[in-house]
Design an enzyme around this catalytic site. Structure first.
Site, PDB file in Angstrom:
ATOM      1  N   HIS A  76      10.325  -1.054   0.312  1.00 42.38           N
ATOM      2  CA  HIS A  76      11.388  -0.679  -0.639  1.00 42.38           C
ATOM      3  C   HIS A  76      10.819  -0.499  -2.035  1.00 42.38           C
ATOM      4  O   HIS A  76       9.822  -1.128  -2.408  1.00 42.38           O
ATOM      5  CB  HIS A  76      12.525  -1.713  -0.636  1.00 42.38           C
ATOM      6  CG  HIS A  76      12.126  -3.108  -1.036  1.00 42.38           C
ATOM      7  ND1 HIS A  76      12.127  -3.537  -2.338  1.00 42.38           N
ATOM      8  CD2 HIS A  76      11.739  -4.169  -0.290  1.00 42.38           C
ATOM      9  CE1 HIS A  76      11.764  -4.812  -2.390  1.00 42.38           C
ATOM     10  NE2 HIS A  76      11.509  -5.226  -1.156  1.00 42.38           N
ATOM     11  N   ASP A  78      12.556  -0.862  -5.032  1.00 39.77           N
ATOM     12  CA  ASP A  78      13.137  -1.650  -6.119  1.00 39.77           C
ATOM     13  C   ASP A  78      12.497  -3.025  -6.210  1.00 39.77           C
ATOM     14  O   ASP A  78      11.931  -3.529  -5.251  1.00 39.77           O
ATOM     15  CB  ASP A  78      14.646  -1.792  -5.955  1.00 39.77           C
ATOM     16  CG  ASP A  78      15.031  -2.561  -4.697  1.00 39.77           C
ATOM     17  OD1 ASP A  78      14.511  -2.217  -3.621  1.00 39.77           O
ATOM     18  OD2 ASP A  78      15.863  -3.489  -4.780  1.00 39.77           O
ATOM     19  N   ASP A 115       6.471  -7.360  -4.683  1.00 36.24           N
ATOM     20  CA  ASP A 115       7.571  -7.258  -3.727  1.00 36.24           C
ATOM     21  C   ASP A 115       8.511  -6.177  -4.261  1.00 36.24           C
ATOM     22  O   ASP A 115       9.327  -6.452  -5.135  1.00 36.24           O
ATOM     23  CB  ASP A 115       8.282  -8.611  -3.619  1.00 36.24           C
ATOM     24  CG  ASP A 115       9.511  -8.588  -2.746  1.00 36.24           C
ATOM     25  OD1 ASP A 115       9.675  -7.633  -1.963  1.00 36.24           O
ATOM     26  OD2 ASP A 115      10.336  -9.518  -2.873  1.00 36.24           O
ATOM     27  N   GLU A 145      16.954  -2.935  -1.943  1.00 32.23           N
ATOM     28  CA  GLU A 145      16.769  -3.969  -0.923  1.00 32.23           C
ATOM     29  C   GLU A 145      17.091  -5.337  -1.479  1.00 32.23           C
ATOM     30  O   GLU A 145      17.626  -6.208  -0.783  1.00 32.23           O
ATOM     31  CB  GLU A 145      15.320  -3.916  -0.409  1.00 32.23           C
ATOM     32  CG  GLU A 145      15.018  -4.821   0.785  1.00 32.23           C
ATOM     33  CD  GLU A 145      14.561  -6.212   0.405  1.00 32.23           C
ATOM     34  OE1 GLU A 145      14.413  -7.055   1.314  1.00 32.23           O
ATOM     35  OE2 GLU A 145      14.345  -6.472  -0.808  1.00 32.23           O
ATOM     36  N   GLU A 146      16.742  -5.553  -2.757  1.00 32.67           N
ATOM     37  CA  GLU A 146      16.859  -6.867  -3.358  1.00 32.67           C
ATOM     38  C   GLU A 146      18.300  -7.279  -3.656  1.00 32.67           C
ATOM     39  O   GLU A 146      18.550  -8.425  -4.018  1.00 32.67           O
ATOM     40  CB  GLU A 146      16.035  -6.919  -4.656  1.00 32.67           C
ATOM     41  CG  GLU A 146      14.550  -6.655  -4.476  1.00 32.67           C
ATOM     42  CD  GLU A 146      13.815  -7.780  -3.758  1.00 32.67           C
ATOM     43  OE1 GLU A 146      14.486  -8.727  -3.304  1.00 32.67           O
ATOM     44  OE2 GLU A 146      12.591  -7.707  -3.644  1.00 32.67           O
ATOM     45  N   ASP A 169       6.595  -5.725   3.822  1.00 32.06           N
ATOM     46  CA  ASP A 169       7.425  -6.446   2.859  1.00 32.06           C
ATOM     47  C   ASP A 169       7.338  -7.956   3.072  1.00 32.06           C
ATOM     48  O   ASP A 169       8.315  -8.671   2.895  1.00 32.06           O
ATOM     49  CB  ASP A 169       8.884  -5.972   2.967  1.00 32.06           C
ATOM     50  CG  ASP A 169       9.761  -6.473   1.821  1.00 32.06           C
ATOM     51  OD1 ASP A 169       9.197  -6.877   0.787  1.00 32.06           O
ATOM     52  OD2 ASP A 169      10.992  -6.471   1.976  1.00 32.06           O
ATOM     53  N   HIS A 456       9.907 -13.044  -7.278  1.00 30.86           N
ATOM     54  CA  HIS A 456      11.212 -13.135  -7.934  1.00 30.86           C
ATOM     55  C   HIS A 456      11.189 -14.078  -9.138  1.00 30.86           C
ATOM     56  O   HIS A 456      12.242 -14.453  -9.643  1.00 30.86           O
ATOM     57  CB  HIS A 456      12.321 -13.569  -6.955  1.00 30.86           C
ATOM     58  CG  HIS A 456      12.578 -12.583  -5.863  1.00 30.86           C
ATOM     59  ND1 HIS A 456      13.632 -12.699  -4.986  1.00 30.86           N
ATOM     60  CD2 HIS A 456      11.919 -11.464  -5.498  1.00 30.86           C
ATOM     61  CE1 HIS A 456      13.611 -11.704  -4.125  1.00 30.86           C
ATOM     62  NE2 HIS A 456      12.569 -10.940  -4.425  1.00 30.86           N
TER      63      HIS A 456
END
Length: 482
Positions: A76, A78, A115, A145-146, A169, A456
């Site tokens: 992904h 994003d 990520d 995705e997040e 991922d 994150h």
């Protein structure tokens, strides 16, 4: 000057640096999506871009691989945008500031976006390397995705011919994922009312928490700043009358909140009593979280006197009741796979506005009935307090498949390259493999990636040496798919 120009694999890091220069947080993916489409057009590759900004790029097989089964490479575009206190970064308009620290690639004061920028960089590097032998490649790069795998849910994959997929991922080298939990985003609204209050304004801030990914790190028992603030407010009510003027915490539903702030109004005569309550709580929390969140702290700042709009007593009671009783964290451990979290939730974003307390929660479970049961509990609690819930981004679990050609091949290649056994396991965090399995008949897939730590969070760091080894694995895997 390029930060990464001297690092191998050269094209992987070249493209990662280009990606990092483009703002690409969730819901801000048009620029990165257009970059991918332009990449394809410049090389005459078949490409598709939908209204959601999802991108599919197809590169035909190299010589000798024309009859091989196509391989889907998926990730992904994003990223989660988090920054340290005091860092001035407009994620909507500015790229990241990359730097190298030993073996690690980092971004100054912010998340790195490894990520899942590394998946995009791998895919582009492969397609831009004529010397790499491979079958027909079908590269699927999704958006958002997040925030609930919204892109995977919306994407049309009818143009694909492949049934074997590498999902890039994952973030622990040598660990290959074969199934994952399903999940959903739950928006809870609790109606509130305000009244006027005249007194001393005080700012309370829960800070110093570790945070982390609400899927892969929920089992570490890191404190949730929003839930901790509920405990703080409850403790104050026992000895000091007060009103709440503002309340906010967390930035992403799938990131464990590191900070939460409350603006309260008290009588000036109660300052010392409030300070004592906060000091007692700090001692208690420091003991409880001495391992999981050793820097946990409640900051108290006394501001000016004046008149403010604050929650009525009834509304304040509802807010505190909700925060003290809503489920949060790990609810169930798997009875099938020891050590695996089965069901959890994370109250990731909280905001008090003029009409309601709004909380955005990420719910995960590998058992669909447990996921539904958790939603039922949250719904009943919200409705009991006069509120309601709305569900978004509901995605299925990715179920384990006993017979897998792609898993067997990647295992053989890994053992031959590195002389060690790969680890195949399930994960509690969500992956798009579950949704895509519903769109591609008989999909055979495995998820893996290089070491990427503290995703994150602003401490995110990608191992350069692990990236090199993972690249070697992917290239050799494609070579074997003849």
């Amino acid at each position: 000057m390029s930060v990464l120009e001297n690092y191998e694999p050269k094209k992987v890091f070249e493209y990662f640096e280009k990606i990092a220069a483009i703002p690409h947080g969730s819901r801000n993916t048009k620029a990165i999506s257009d970059f991918l489409v332009n990449f394809a057009k410049e090389r005459g590759l078949e490409n598709y871009q939908d209204d959601s900004n999802n991108v599919v790029i197809i590169q035909e097989a190299t010589a000798g691989y024309e009859n091989a089964e196509p391989i889907i490479i998926q990730g992904h575009m994003d990223m989660v945008c988090e920054k340290e206190n005091g860092v001035e970064k407009d994620f909507e308009k500015e790229g990241l500031d990359l730097y190298v620290d030993g073996d690690f690639l980092k971004a100054k004061g912010t998340t790195l976006g490894g990520d899942d920028g590394i998946a995009v960089a791998f895919a582009l590097a492969i397609m831009d390397s004529p010397e790499i032998a491979h079958p027909r490649l079908e590269v699927v790069i999704t958006v958002d995705e997040e925030i609930g795998m919204l892109g995977a849910d919306a994407i049309d994959l009818s143009m694909l011919k492949g049934h074997k997929m590498l999902n890039l991922d994952s973030d622990e080298e040598g660990h290959f994922l074969t199934s994952c939990a399903g999940g959903m985003t739950v928006e809870t609204s609790i109606p509130v009312q305000y009244t006027d209050a005249d007194g001393l304004a005080v700012t309370l801030k829960v800070t110093g928490l570790e945070g982390g990914h609400s899927g892969s790190e929920i089992n570490k028992e890191h404190a949730n700043a929003n839930i901790v603030m509920g405990r703080v407010l409850k403790a104050i009510t026992e000895d000091v009358p007060f009103g709440v003027a503002a309340l906010a915490g967390g930035l992403k539903d799938n990131a464990i909140p590191r900070e939460c702030t409350a603006e309260i109004v008290i009588d000036e005569a109660d300052v010392d009593e409030l300070d004592e309550i906060i000091c007692d709580l700090n001692r208690t929390l420091a003991a409880e979280y001495s391992v999981a969140d050793k820097n946990i702290n409640i900051e108290m700042t006394v501001n000016a006197k004046g008149e403010r709009k604050v929650l009525t007593f009834a509304s304040l009671t509802k807010v505190i009741f909700y925060l003290r009783n809503v489920p949060n964290g790990v609810l169930h451990m798997s009875q099938i796979m020891p050590g695996l979290v089965e069901t959890s939730l994370n109250a990731g974003i909280m905001h008090l506005n003029s009409e309601e307390l709004h909380i955005t929660t990420s719910v995960r479970s590998s058992v669909s009935t447990r996921k539904a049961d958790t939603l039922d509990k949250m719904t009943m609690l919200a409705q009991f307090l006069g509120g309601d819930v709305e569900v978004n981004g509901d995605y299925p679990a990715w179920e384990y498949v006993a017979d897998s050609d792609i898993r067997d091949t990647i295992s053989d290649v890994y053992k031959e390259l590195f002389n060690e056994e790969p680890i195949f396991e399930a994960i509690h965090a969500g992956l798009e493999c579950g949704i895509l399995s519903g769109k591609i008949k008989d999909l055979d897939c495995v998820s893996f990636g290089p070491d990427n730590f503290d995703i994150h969070t602003p401490k995110e760091r990608l191992s350069i040496s692990s990236t090199q080894r993972t690249w070697k694995l992917v290239v050799e895997f494609l070579k074997r798919c003849k």
